[in-house]
Design an enzyme around this catalytic site. Structure first.
Site, PDB file in Angstrom:
ATOM      1  N   LYS A 120       0.827  -1.209   0.000  1.00 54.36           N
ATOM      2  CA  LYS A 120       0.000   0.000   0.000  1.00 54.36           C
ATOM      3  C   LYS A 120       0.866   1.265   0.000  1.00 54.36           C
ATOM      4  CE  LYS A 120      -4.191  -2.161   0.978  1.00 54.36           C
ATOM      5  NZ  LYS A 120      -3.762  -3.523   1.072  1.00 54.36           N
TER       6      LYS A 120
HETATM    7  C1  LIG Z   1      -4.342  -4.669   0.551  1.00 47.73           C
HETATM    8  C2  LIG Z   1      -3.509  -5.896   0.471  1.00 47.73           C
HETATM    9  C3  LIG Z   1      -3.760  -6.901  -0.487  1.00 47.73           C
HETATM   10  C4  LIG Z   1      -4.947  -6.874  -1.423  1.00 47.73           C
HETATM   11  O1  LIG Z   1      -4.828  -5.907  -2.421  1.00 47.73           O
HETATM   12  P1  LIG Z   1      -6.067  -5.448  -3.303  1.00 47.73           P
HETATM   13  O2  LIG Z   1      -5.535  -4.404  -4.179  1.00 47.73           O
HETATM   14  O3  LIG Z   1      -7.109  -4.961  -2.319  1.00 47.73           O
HETATM   15  O4  LIG Z   1      -6.567  -6.629  -4.059  1.00 47.73           O
HETATM   16  C5  LIG Z   1      -2.892  -7.980  -0.537  1.00 47.73           C
HETATM   17  N1  LIG Z   1      -1.843  -8.099   0.328  1.00 47.73           N
HETATM   18  C6  LIG Z   1      -1.590  -7.165   1.266  1.00 47.73           C
HETATM   19  C7  LIG Z   1      -0.440  -7.362   2.187  1.00 47.73           C
HETATM   20  C8  LIG Z   1      -2.397  -6.021   1.371  1.00 47.73           C
HETATM   21  O5  LIG Z   1      -2.126  -5.090   2.317  1.00 47.73           O
END
Ligand SMILES: *Cc1c(COP(=O)(O)O)cnc(C)c1O
Length: 464
Positions: free
Chosen positions: A112
């Site tokens: 993120k």
């Molecule tokens: C948010 C997240 C995901 C999922 O990602 P999306 O874009 O919502 O599909 C996968 N792994 C981690 C560690 C995350 O923080």
């Protein structure tokens, strides 16, 4: 570049309004009026260039003339200087034909950061130019809150309040939020679960007077700037492996389908992606959608990969819109019906368009654990449970593509130490950049799961 709503009834807006407003007024999600693209020669020329420069090139196509090119380049440079690896998103081989793109070298050790570091700079820059302020309210089940605090702390035109479910996130996840000392950050431990936090966020965002008074806004994964930022590593990883001269496939651990949709965008922009494998945990709404042609909400079950415990993948609406040939009224009908009934039957033509790019696979808890263990045995490296879902997805996908497969590694193993240790008996080492968190004091307020109480709190903080 103009942005239109997936539900077809909102006026088009520019990039800045699209990223500052979240949902379109008709309840849809913004997408660009037309997909920008790169020629093969332009893609080939990304090889060997710094990540931040490639990011600026890609972003510029979506921003149009709303932000000066020099400013964009500087914001990209600063955003990715916060990463601890010179490649920003390094690609490492884990098997013959199998690779991982490490998206976790940012300040909160999860992918993120890649988008949030950029979004924070973009939105704060734009607000400064317009002499406006914003107050961000964020609900987190773990990773988004840490990335948002890391990205927005100390920004002059933004205040941020992060809500997390009290006692239901890991200590490491909590510390990324609660150890921030800047005055523009507040953390709230809500006496409830993540769904309560999200419901409070929705209530607050639909309160027009609060919105007006404090410039309330959100940073959730429907923000189109996050999608654009996430396209970039598809390009850099594929080019590192020989694109555009050879096709590359991706295996993507998925929850809200933000990363999955970003891959689709990269493909629409001209990157030769052989296939995108959407790997879910047992919360498998997306895997079932691509497999069976029905998008059906299930009951959310807690898993070892909590960031993907989602049973309604908000960015799926964007893909649906594309695959029904951008018919906004049909998209509005389908997602209004889904909100009511929890079921959406994908029209056959749209499903076959989706299947040209996507394959879905659901990975069980047992297989996730086995994959963490097997990866350690085969490579000597610890992977986190979300990455493990992607690696397991890659193994399943060997039958559908012969291209090299890049797994998006979405978190550092040290962010989920309990799970990794339970699987392997080994404790992942916290990277030096985050080791100091353990000694810092924490600061957060505790509030009941009550929208009124949170709104009063936000107003007092924003106006104080
Ligand atoms: C948010 C997240 C995901 C999922 O990602 P999306 O874009 O919502 O599909 C996968 N792994 C981690 C560690 C995350 O923080």
């Amino acid at each position: 570049m103009r942005y239109v709503s997936t539900r077809g009834e909102a006026p088009s807006v520019g990039f800045i309004d699209a990223i500052l407003s979240g949902l379109a007024p008709d309840g849809g999600l913004y997408v660009p009026e037309a997909w920008p693209s790169f020629t093969r020669a332009e893609i080939a020329a990304f090889a060997g260039r710094p990540y931040a420069e490639v990011a600026a090139e890609i972003l510029a196509k979506f921003v149009g003339d709303e932000i000066a090119r020099d400013d964009l380049e500087q914001m990209c440079a600063e955003a990715y200087a916060s990463f601890t690896h010179a490649a920003v998103v390094p690609v490492r081989q884990i098997s013959p034909g199998g690779f991982v793109a490490e998206l976790f070298h940012g300040p909160s050790l999860a992918f993120k950061d890649v988008a949030m570091q950029l979004l924070a700079r973009l939105s704060d820059h734009v607000l400064g130019a317009q002499r406006r302020n914003q107050t961000i309210l964020c609900a987190t089940s773990g990773d988004t809150g840490g990335a948002a605090v890391e990205a927005f702390r100390g920004r002059p035109n933004t205040k941020i309040v992060v809500m997390f479910p009290n006692g239901r996130i890991s200590a490491v996840q909590r510390r990324f939020m609660t150890t921030a000392t800047e005055d523009n950050v507040r953390c709230v431990a809500v006496d409830g679960d993540f769904d309560d936090c999200q419901a409070i966020l929705k209530t607050a965002l639909s309160d027009a007077s609060l919105k007006q008074a404090v410039g309330l806004s959100a940073v959730n994964s429907i923000n189109f700037a996050r999608i654009v930022a996430q396209c970039v590593y598809y390009f850099t990883a594929a080019v590192a492996l020989g694109a555009p001269h050879r096709e590359v496939a991706f295996a993507v651990p998925s929850g809200n389908f933000g990363d999955g949709f970003a891959g689709y965008v990269a493909k629409r922009m001209g990157l030769p992606i052989a296939r995108i494998i959407i790997a879910t945990n047992s919360n498998d709404i997306l895997a079932r959608a691509f497999d069976e042609g029905r998008y059906v909400r299930g009951v959310t079950a807690p898993t070892q990969s909590p960031a993907m415990d989602i049973q309604s993948a908000s960015n799926f609406e964007r893909l649906y819109f594309e695959c029904v040939r951008r018919d906004g009224l049909e998209t509005a009908r389908a997602f209004a019906a889904f909100a009511e009934t929890g079921v959406l039957d994908i029209p056959p033509q749209a499903l076959s368009t989706m299947r040209e790019t996507f394959t879905g696979v659901a990975i069980s808890e047992v297989e996730t654990t086995r994959t963490i263990v097997a990866t350690l045995r085969e490579t000597g490296e610890l992977i986190d449970p979300h990455t493990a879902v992607g690696v397991a997805g890659m193994h399943h996908a060997r039958s559908v593509t012969s291209a090299p497969i890049v797994v998006l590694s979405t978190a550092h193993a040290a962010k989920f130490p309990e799970t990794v240790e339970a699987a392997t008996g080994e404790t992942p080492v916290m990277p030096r950049s985050a080791a100091h968190l353990a000694d810092k004091s924490e600061r957060f307020d505790e509030l009941p799961a009550d929208a009124g109480a949170i709104k009063t709190y936000v107003r007092a903080f924003a106006e104080g």
